[in-house]
Write a protein that holds these residues in place. Structure first.
Motif, PDB file in Angstrom:
ATOM      1  N   THR A  76       0.844  -1.198   0.000  1.00  0.00           N
ATOM      2  CA  THR A  76       0.000   0.000   0.000  1.00  0.00           C
ATOM      3  C   THR A  76       0.878   1.246   0.000  1.00  0.00           C
ATOM      4  OG1 THR A  76      -0.095  -0.030   2.432  1.00  0.00           O
ATOM      5  CG2 THR A  76      -1.857  -1.155   1.235  1.00  0.00           C
ATOM      6  N   SER A  77       0.352   2.315  -0.560  1.00  0.00           N
ATOM      7  CA  SER A  77       1.137   3.542  -0.715  1.00  0.00           C
ATOM      8  C   SER A  77       1.530   4.142   0.634  1.00  0.00           C
ATOM      9  CB  SER A  77       0.339   4.578  -1.516  1.00  0.00           C
ATOM     10  OG  SER A  77       0.118   4.114  -2.828  1.00  0.00           O
ATOM     11  N   TRP A  78       2.683   4.753   0.668  1.00  0.00           N
ATOM     12  CA  TRP A  78       3.208   5.423   1.865  1.00  0.00           C
ATOM     13  C   TRP A  78       2.413   6.693   2.116  1.00  0.00           C
ATOM     14  CZ3 TRP A  78       7.703   4.012   4.729  1.00  0.00           C
ATOM     15  CH2 TRP A  78       8.122   4.961   5.672  1.00  0.00           C
ATOM     16  N   LYS A  79       1.933   6.871   3.336  1.00  0.00           N
ATOM     17  CA  LYS A  79       1.144   8.056   3.676  1.00  0.00           C
ATOM     18  C   LYS A  79       1.737   8.861   4.829  1.00  0.00           C
ATOM     19  CE  LYS A  79      -3.286   6.134   2.096  1.00  0.00           C
ATOM     20  NZ  LYS A  79      -2.724   4.900   1.551  1.00  0.00           N
ATOM     21  N   ASP A 108       8.521   4.930  -3.665  1.00  0.00           N
ATOM     22  CA  ASP A 108       7.429   4.103  -3.181  1.00  0.00           C
ATOM     23  C   ASP A 108       6.983   3.116  -4.255  1.00  0.00           C
ATOM     24  OD1 ASP A 108       5.354   3.070  -1.750  1.00  0.00           O
ATOM     25  OD2 ASP A 108       4.138   4.886  -1.733  1.00  0.00           O
ATOM     26  N   ALA A 111       3.337   2.984  -5.501  1.00  0.00           N
ATOM     27  CA  ALA A 111       2.849   4.063  -6.365  1.00  0.00           C
ATOM     28  C   ALA A 111       2.921   3.676  -7.841  1.00  0.00           C
ATOM     29  CB  ALA A 111       3.659   5.335  -6.126  1.00  0.00           C
TER      30      ALA A 111
END
Length: 270
Positions: A76-79, A108, A111
């Protein structure tokens, strides 16, 4: 001092505006998101600078610039924040000017779509594809392809860097085996993976079994809890029925379907 031994720290020497510039690159591999990564990298940078000062390795009395890079290979994308300032509570402008500052460069994997990574031969894409590989054949394919790319560039340093990454970081995670021999080239890594396919398969099976067992325990606990609650409702409903309450009243009070309460009443009568 226990952090002094580092594997392949990267220091680049480049020509910048007519003078020699030394650039330190700190690379952190992350398979999971870490909200406090910026603070951790600030600590690493401070320790690096302290070590340079103590060993008198400054250049013209100056510390080298540092480029912190985070390679995130999670699904999952880095937030999380990529800057220390975003982790610090807001204060007055007079005080905020003295707050520490460090930003890191985020690469990432999440992404990018699979087709984007597959069609690229840049080095970050190779890292991401290797991290995502689930079988020896997939990793061997990427190593062979990477070897051909680096052969064109005549880059022995990068071949060595990828060899260290594979044997010291990636393969221990993929196979569950902690120690791998010190190898000098990607071809040796490729051969070793080919020879250790059975161990890799065993590690994946064990990983799947462990995850399945953990999931089974959690599901069992949840199911057991639900069954326990339902049984408690049934016991309460039986007591109410024995005291002469109607099925409709019992169903409403204990939150059970009325047809189930009627079935319980029938069973109790028999």
């Amino acid at each position: 001092d226990d952090l002094r031994e580092r594997i392949d720290d990267i220091i680049w020497r480049v020509n910048f505006r007519g003078r020699t510039l030394y650039l330190c690159i700190i690379i952190e591999f992350q398979s999971a998101e870490d909200r406090w990564m910026a603070a951790r990298l600030m600590t690493y940078t401070g320790l690096l600078y302290d070590d340079i000062v103590r060993r008198k390795k400054t250049v013209d009395g100056k510390l080298p610039p540092v480029l912190p890079i985070v390679l995130h290979t999670g699904l999952t994308s880095w937030k999380s924040p990529c800057s220390v300032k975003d982790l610090i509570a807001p204060v007055s402008p007079a005080l905020s000017r003295y707050s520490p500052s460090l930003d890191f460069l985020l690469l990432d994997a999440a992404a990018f779509e699979e087709n984007e990574l597959e069609g690229s031969d840049d080095l970050a894409s190779f890292l991401f594809r290797m991290e995502r590989s689930r079988a020896p054949e997939e990793l061997i394919k990427q190593i062979s392809r990477l070897g051909a790319v680096l052969e064109k560039e005549k880059s022995a340093h990068l071949r060595r860097s990828f060899t260290v990454f594979l044997t010291k970081a990636l393969l221990p995670r993929k196979t569950g085996k902690k120690e791998f021999p010190d190898l000098d080239d990607l071809l040796e890594v490729e051969k070793m993976i080919t020879d250790t396919r059975p161990e890799w398969a065993d590690a994946l099976i064990k990983e799947g079994e462990a995850k399945g067992e953990k999931r089974g325990i959690l599901l069992g606990e949840k199911r057991g809890l639900r069954l326990g609650v339902t049984q408690a409702k049934r016991d309460t409903a039986l007591r109410m029925l024995r005291r002469g309450m109607s099925a409709a009243e019992v169903a409403e009070l204990v939150d059970l379907p009325q047809d189930e309460v009627l079935r319980l009443a029938k069973e109790a009568a028999n």
